[in-house]
Design an enzyme around this catalytic site. Structure first.
Site, mmCIF file in Angstrom:
data_model
loop_
_atom_site.group_PDB
_atom_site.id
_atom_site.type_symbol
_atom_site.label_atom_id
_atom_site.label_comp_id
_atom_site.label_asym_id
_atom_site.label_seq_id
_atom_site.Cartn_x
_atom_site.Cartn_y
_atom_site.Cartn_z
ATOM 1 N N HIS A 1 13.063 62.103 -91.866
ATOM 2 C CA HIS A 1 11.955 62.788 -91.200
ATOM 3 C C HIS A 1 11.014 61.763 -90.567
ATOM 4 O O HIS A 1 10.555 61.950 -89.443
ATOM 5 C CB HIS A 1 11.166 63.644 -92.194
ATOM 6 C CG HIS A 1 11.917 64.852 -92.663
ATOM 7 N ND1 HIS A 1 11.423 66.136 -92.534
ATOM 8 C CD2 HIS A 1 13.127 64.986 -93.267
ATOM 9 C CE1 HIS A 1 12.308 66.995 -93.034
ATOM 10 N NE2 HIS A 1 13.334 66.308 -93.489
ATOM 11 N N TRP B 1 21.420 65.858 -89.798
ATOM 12 C CA TRP B 1 21.163 66.175 -88.404
ATOM 13 C C TRP B 1 21.071 64.934 -87.521
ATOM 14 O O TRP B 1 21.532 64.931 -86.364
ATOM 15 C CB TRP B 1 19.907 67.032 -88.283
ATOM 16 C CG TRP B 1 19.672 67.581 -86.908
ATOM 17 C CD1 TRP B 1 18.574 67.404 -86.133
ATOM 18 C CD2 TRP B 1 20.553 68.424 -86.138
ATOM 19 N NE1 TRP B 1 18.706 68.071 -84.932
ATOM 20 C CE2 TRP B 1 19.921 68.703 -84.914
ATOM 21 C CE3 TRP B 1 21.830 68.950 -86.379
ATOM 22 C CZ2 TRP B 1 20.510 69.494 -83.916
ATOM 23 C CZ3 TRP B 1 22.419 69.739 -85.398
ATOM 24 C CH2 TRP B 1 21.765 70.000 -84.183
ATOM 25 N N ASP C 1 4.956 68.313 -90.692
ATOM 26 C CA ASP C 1 6.267 68.729 -91.198
ATOM 27 C C ASP C 1 6.137 70.037 -91.988
ATOM 28 O O ASP C 1 5.043 70.603 -92.096
ATOM 29 C CB ASP C 1 6.840 67.612 -92.080
ATOM 30 C CG ASP C 1 8.331 67.407 -91.860
ATOM 31 O OD1 ASP C 1 9.043 68.398 -91.635
ATOM 32 O OD2 ASP C 1 8.781 66.249 -91.947
ATOM 33 N N SER D 1 22.715 62.103 -87.968
ATOM 34 C CA SER D 1 24.080 61.621 -87.770
ATOM 35 C C SER D 1 24.829 62.486 -86.762
ATOM 36 O O SER D 1 25.583 61.982 -85.921
ATOM 37 C CB SER D 1 24.833 61.593 -89.103
ATOM 38 O OG SER D 1 24.308 60.602 -89.957
ATOM 39 N N HIS E 1 28.606 63.630 -93.406
ATOM 40 C CA HIS E 1 28.024 64.690 -94.232
ATOM 41 C C HIS E 1 27.243 65.689 -93.381
ATOM 42 O O HIS E 1 26.781 66.703 -93.883
ATOM 43 C CB HIS E 1 27.113 64.084 -95.301
ATOM 44 C CG HIS E 1 25.875 63.429 -94.732
ATOM 45 N ND1 HIS E 1 25.893 62.586 -93.639
ATOM 46 C CD2 HIS E 1 24.569 63.500 -95.111
ATOM 47 C CE1 HIS E 1 24.665 62.161 -93.383
ATOM 48 N NE2 HIS E 1 23.845 62.708 -94.249
ATOM 49 N N GLU F 1 23.552 61.585 -83.317
ATOM 50 C CA GLU F 1 23.998 60.261 -82.895
ATOM 51 C C GLU F 1 25.466 60.291 -82.470
ATOM 52 O O GLU F 1 25.841 59.731 -81.438
ATOM 53 C CB GLU F 1 23.794 59.266 -84.046
ATOM 54 C CG GLU F 1 23.577 57.854 -83.586
ATOM 55 C CD GLU F 1 23.037 56.941 -84.675
ATOM 56 O OE1 GLU F 1 22.883 55.752 -84.384
ATOM 57 O OE2 GLU F 1 22.782 57.403 -85.795
ATOM 58 N N GLN G 1 25.327 51.423 -87.344
ATOM 59 C CA GLN G 1 26.034 52.674 -87.081
ATOM 60 C C GLN G 1 26.156 52.982 -85.593
ATOM 61 O O GLN G 1 27.225 53.370 -85.114
ATOM 62 C CB GLN G 1 25.345 53.837 -87.798
ATOM 63 C CG GLN G 1 26.006 55.200 -87.560
ATOM 64 C CD GLN G 1 25.570 56.245 -88.554
ATOM 65 O OE1 GLN G 1 25.825 56.117 -89.749
ATOM 66 N NE2 GLN G 1 24.921 57.299 -88.081
#
Length: 454
Positions: free
Chosen positions: A20, A350, A120, A352, A347, A355, A332
């Protein structure tokens, strides 16, 4: 009013997870390029050094000021006032402890008197305090519109005409979501009927989402309608890396020696730790598939275990020509942009997902909990990846992973996946700057309205 001479102060207040915090930082960096904002960035002491590193790396020390918030709860020591390296059984304890920061935040917002709060979802009291002082509050959710649409359907209104039923979770997967929802209702939203959507009701007309019309256009439109707010996508906020600087990074040297589109990248994020059975399933799948691989595997801080002990006996020796297993940081983004990378076993956190799609790499979705279960279905439904099937006990099996890897890397269907994900990537990049311009302008207008009211 000239935005070059006028300046407005924004208070950024994300949840204490790095997944976040860094979208909030990246959003800060990008809107600072567009408008004359000054950012106050609020978090706990344990998170501030990594936030400061981001500020220093991007030369933003004159534009972003750090603000420390204090949790008065005695349930957790200060080094656990973050989700990073937090044992998973303490996640709910941290959320509960976070609620004790309301008095500290009250002092912060009264002293700073910002023109706008961006907040948030785990701290509804922050929006209430801002609104009570005439400060507009805007929620920024580092999630996708599809995920929020499904969550709204499950917990707010069971719309009989809900158009995205394939994204809805079966009962067995809803269990972890339900546990979280019940906990939040009792300890964060205090049984408010709007639950996790109460912060959006307090918002000033708009909701910011970390997504793009280039990928989630129909979901953005749907969620705008059901929330009665204008959903403003800010793009995927993927951090740009200089892909020419390979340096001495061994993992990139190794990858460069492999054939084009021959290698699978496997990572389950920084906050999910595979158990013994899950490690064995991944290892078995990689052995059976005979594909090249880079596997990032992490263990909880303090757990005394070596890679050799964690992996099946003899795995490292048998796989040494085809793969590498690392437990340290890896670049990464550079791995995903490399022409030899064929797929990402993820997994479905969001960030990942964003990206991988941004860099045009198909996803083999292997989610374990919460929102990631919805994100995995989205990946599958939209044709940018394949969701792993589980057995009758709801477990992932090595044979199924091998089958899915072969399908994505070697089969004709894998070529279609790559074509589709690259098409989506191009569309996301096409609208990226336009979406950020629109988001910055919307925030600027909210600040102007506040100034006119004073």
């Amino acid at each position: 009013m000239d935005s070059r001479t006028t300046s407005f102060n924004i208070l950024m207040f994300p949840w204490l997870a790095h997944g976040h915090i860094f979208p909030y930082l990246e959003l800060s960096r990008r809107i600072l390029k567009r408008k004359n904002f000054h950012i106050y960035f609020c978090s706990t002491a344990i998170n501030l050094p990594s936030i400061k590193n981001f500020i220093d790396e991007n030369k933003l020390e004159n534009s972003i000021e750090l603000v420390e918030i204090h949790l008065t709860s005695q349930e957790l020591p200060p080094h656990y006032h973050t989700t990073k390296n937090l044992p998973s059984h303490l996640n709910f304890t941290l959320i509960k402890a976070f609620q004790t920061a309301d008095s500290s935040f009250s002092n912060i917002i009264s002293n700073l008197k910002p023109d706008l709060l961006i907040h948030d979802g785990f701290q509804p009291w922050s929006a209430k305090q801002a609104v009570s002082q005439g400060i507009p509050a805007v929620p920024f959710a580092p999630f996708g519109a599809a995920t929020l649409s499904v969550t709204h359907y499950h917990y707010r209104f069971k719309d009989p005409s809900f158009p995205f039923l394939p994204l809805c979770l079966p009962d067995q997967d809803m269990e972890t979501m339900d546990r979280l929802a019940e906990f939040l209702s009792a300890h964060v939203f205090y049984d408010d009927k709007d639950g996790p959507f109460m912060t959006q009701k307090l918002s000033s007309d708009i909701i910011l989402l970390k997504t793009s019309k280039g990928f989630e256009g129909k979901y953005i439109e749907y969620y705008s309608n059901v929330s009665d707010k204008k959903v403003v996508p800010v793009g995927p906020l993927v951090k740009q890396e200089n892909t020419n600087e390979e340096g001495d990074l061994e993992v990139l040297k190794w990858l460069s020696m492999k054939d084009q589109l021959s290698t699978v990248y496997i990572s389950f994020g920084s906050e999910y730790f595979l158990n013994k059975e899950e490690i064995e399933a991944v290892a078995k799948g990689l052995e059976i598939s005979e594909v090249n691989f880079i596997w990032v595997i992490r263990f909880p801080i303090g757990e005394k275990i070596t890679l050799k002990e964690a992996l099946p006996q003899g795995f490292l020796e048998r796989a040494k020509e085809r793969g590498i297993v690392v437990e340290t940081w890896v670049p990464q983004a550079k791995i995903l942009t490399h022409p030899n990378t064929a797929a990402f076993v993820s997994h479905c956190g969001w960030s990942s997902v964003n990206e991988s799609i941004y860099y045009g790499v198909p996803i083999i979705a292997m989610p374990f909990k919460l929102m990631m279960l919805i994100d995995a279905r989205l990946v599958d439904v939209e044709g940018v990846g394949v969701m792993m099937k589980r057995d009758e006990s709801n477990l992932y099996m090595g044979e199924e992973l091998a089958k899915t890897i072969k399908k994505v890397v070697f089969d004709e269907s894998g070529h279609e996946l790559r074509r589709k994900v690259r098409q989506v990537s191009d569309e996301i990049k096409r609208v990226e700057e336009e979406e950020l311009d629109e988001a910055a302008e919307q925030l600027w207008q909210l600040c102007l309205k506040k100034k006119e009211r004073v």
